[in-house]
Scaffold this motif. Structure first.
Motif, PDB file in Angstrom:
ATOM      1  N   ARG A 174      64.372  14.279  26.980  1.00  0.00           N
ATOM      2  CA  ARG A 174      64.814  15.577  27.514  1.00  0.00           C
ATOM      3  C   ARG A 174      66.060  15.432  28.406  1.00  0.00           C
ATOM      4  O   ARG A 174      67.033  16.160  28.268  1.00  0.00           O
ATOM      5  N   LYS A 233      70.221  23.285  22.446  1.00  0.00           N
ATOM      6  CA  LYS A 233      70.843  22.369  23.433  1.00  0.00           C
ATOM      7  C   LYS A 233      71.776  21.393  22.724  1.00  0.00           C
ATOM      8  O   LYS A 233      72.721  20.893  23.303  1.00  0.00           O
ATOM      9  N   ILE A 234      71.441  21.076  21.451  1.00  0.00           N
ATOM     10  CA  ILE A 234      72.375  20.336  20.585  1.00  0.00           C
ATOM     11  C   ILE A 234      72.385  21.058  19.229  1.00  0.00           C
ATOM     12  O   ILE A 234      71.482  21.858  18.935  1.00  0.00           O
ATOM     13  N   ASN A 294      62.499  20.367  20.912  1.00  0.00           N
ATOM     14  CA  ASN A 294      62.805  21.441  21.871  1.00  0.00           C
ATOM     15  C   ASN A 294      64.311  21.632  22.031  1.00  0.00           C
ATOM     16  O   ASN A 294      64.805  22.755  22.057  1.00  0.00           O
ATOM     17  N   ALA A 295      65.044  20.519  22.088  1.00  0.00           N
ATOM     18  CA  ALA A 295      66.500  20.612  22.254  1.00  0.00           C
ATOM     19  C   ALA A 295      67.140  21.300  21.050  1.00  0.00           C
ATOM     20  O   ALA A 295      68.059  22.116  21.195  1.00  0.00           O
ATOM     21  N   SER A 316      69.907  16.441  27.429  1.00  0.00           N
ATOM     22  CA  SER A 316      70.553  17.520  28.194  1.00  0.00           C
ATOM     23  C   SER A 316      71.999  17.152  28.573  1.00  0.00           C
ATOM     24  O   SER A 316      72.785  18.014  28.958  1.00  0.00           O
ATOM     25  N   LYS A 366      76.597  17.698  24.390  1.00  0.00           N
ATOM     26  CA  LYS A 366      77.220  19.023  24.263  1.00  0.00           C
ATOM     27  C   LYS A 366      76.385  19.890  23.317  1.00  0.00           C
ATOM     28  O   LYS A 366      75.841  19.366  22.340  1.00  0.00           O
ATOM     29  N   PRO A 367      76.336  21.186  23.526  1.00  0.00           N
ATOM     30  CA  PRO A 367      75.585  22.061  22.603  1.00  0.00           C
ATOM     31  C   PRO A 367      76.140  21.981  21.169  1.00  0.00           C
ATOM     32  O   PRO A 367      75.422  22.249  20.219  1.00  0.00           O
ATOM     33  N   SER A 370      77.779  12.572  26.992  1.00  0.00           N
ATOM     34  CA  SER A 370      78.354  13.868  27.375  1.00  0.00           C
ATOM     35  C   SER A 370      79.677  14.168  26.677  1.00  0.00           C
ATOM     36  O   SER A 370      80.081  15.322  26.591  1.00  0.00           O
ATOM     37  N   ASP A 382      60.817  16.133  22.574  1.00  0.00           N
ATOM     38  CA  ASP A 382      61.993  16.563  23.352  1.00  0.00           C
ATOM     39  C   ASP A 382      63.140  16.936  22.411  1.00  0.00           C
ATOM     40  O   ASP A 382      63.866  17.904  22.660  1.00  0.00           O
ATOM     41  N   GLU A 403      66.107  25.076  20.998  1.00  0.00           N
ATOM     42  CA  GLU A 403      66.748  25.862  22.070  1.00  0.00           C
ATOM     43  C   GLU A 403      68.276  25.817  21.999  1.00  0.00           C
ATOM     44  O   GLU A 403      68.954  26.342  22.880  1.00  0.00           O
TER      45      GLU A 403
END
Ligand SMILES: NC(=O)C1=CN([C@@H]2O[C@H](COP(=O)(O)OP(=O)(O)OC[C@H]3O[C@@H](n4cnc5c(N)ncnc54)[C@H](O)[C@@H]3O)[C@@H](O)[C@H]2O)C=CC1
Ligand SMILES: O=C(O)CCC(=O)C(=O)O
Length: 312
Positions: free
Chosen positions: A214, A248-249, A242-243, A218, A221-222, A193, A239, A246
């Motif tokens: 996943r 997410k990273i 997808n991250a 999550s 950090k983006p 994180s 996963d 989207e």
């Protein structure tokens, strides 16, 4: 003595093996009928593509040693080798600096985008604002696994003024190096994180398979990047796809994939992915070291001498 080498080896190592016995060397032997060659072999030397299975070990009654031209041992049935009393020797630390430098290349690529900027200029562009990027100085590097590679990477990151977090539940052998190179040990959640770059340096085993999935993605950090030079199986690629898709990273650099070489992969379609053909440890320097070390250790075992590179 018959020594079978089923994958690429550097001349320096081949020379040492040839002084001891009859070397059967073919860099593509791993794709062929290796079991037949092993029927009367005293030693087998592999990289990461030969699958050394229990059946193969059982089909080699004279086998006295298995040499691994590298570090990861997930392609060798270690339990079967142990049961058969066959020591496995490997190239501990021989390619660690090369992998650490590869990770720097990946981090700097994400930070400065030189190749992309070159293509931009060659294409007639001069957008200086767009290519205003970021420093590594002050950023946080998260190490998953702080062994030979992780600590060498920390050493280099320290010189860049990065903050270094490390997650490794089996830390004692590398505790001194971690302290020396400024690694703050933390739990997995904290490392994932807080890191701007997460770099994987764990062996592939039952505990690390799909460690990055996943749920763990999550936590990142983006704005963070993932770098995998460990093994493809440590990351759940669906996963990760997808991250990345989207947001997410921010990006990923993958030197290793679950299937090598890959068939078509959805990851190929993403702009924020760097893909390389398992080359992090492939430098001339590392390969000369690897070939010499493994050849010397294989010879020691064949001569009945102790080796310090036997897998415990
Ligand atoms: N892409 C490439 O060319 C290369 C890839 N590799 C891969 O990198 C891996 C690491 O290499 P080294 O640093 O030399 O190995 P190492 O054995 O020195 O370090 C691995 C570290 O991972 C830690 N670890 C084990 N299980 C863990 C877990 N569940 N969670 C967190 N940490 C865990 C261990 O305690 C150890 O400190 C190799 O096993 C290999 O798969 C290694 C060399 C080249
Ligand atoms: O050099 C190779 O063939 C593979 C390197 C590697 O992945 C390792 O040492 O574990």
């Amino acid at each position: 003595m018959k020594i079978v080498v089923s994958e690429l080896i550097w001349e320096e190592g081949l020379q040492i093996l040839s002084e001891l016995g009859n070397v059967v060397y073919d860099a593509s032997l791993w794709k062929q009928d290796l079991a037949r060659e092993l029927a009367d072999a005293d030693a087998l030397v592999v990289r990461n593509q030969t699958r050394v299975t229990r059946e193969m070990i059982q089909a080699a009654p004279r086998l006295k040693v298995i040499g691994r031209l590298g570090v990861g041992l997930d392609n060798i049935d270690l339990a079967a080798a142990r049961e058969a009393g066959i020591p496995v020797v490997y190239a501990r630390n021989a390619n660690a600096i090369s992998v650490a430098e590869y990770v720097f290349a990946a981090m700097l690529t994400f930070a400065r985008r030189l190749e992309e900027a070159t293509a931009h200029v060659k294409g007639g562009g001069w957008n200086r604002r767009f290519y205003t990027r970021m420093e590594l100085y002050g950023k946080t590097l998260g190490l998953i696994g702080t062994g030979e590679i992780g600590t060498r990477l920390a050493h280099r990151a320290q010189a860049f003024g990065m903050k270094i977090l490390g997650y490794d539940p089996f830390i004692p052998p590398y505790e001194v190096a971690c302290t020396e190179f400024g690694v703050q040990l933390a739990d997995l959640k904290t490392v994932l994180s807080q890191a701007d770059f997460v770099s994987l340096h764990v062996p592939l085993n039952n505990a690390t398979r799909n460690l990055i999935n996943r749920e763990t993605l999550s936590l990142m950090k983006p704005s963070a990047y993932l770098i995998n030079t460990a093994r493809g199986g440590v990351v759940n690629e669906e996963d990760l796809y997808n991250a990345l898709r989207e947001g997410k990273i921010s990006g990923a650099a993958l030197d290793v994939l679950a299937q090598e070489p890959p068939q078509d992969s959805p990851l190929f379609k993403l702009n924020n992915v760097i893909l390389t053909p398992h080359i992090a440890g492939l430098t001339e320097e590392a390969q000369v070291k690897t070939s010499l070390l493994v050849a010397q250790e294989v010879v020691k075992i064949l001569r009945g001498e102790p080796s310090s590179c036997v897998v415990r």
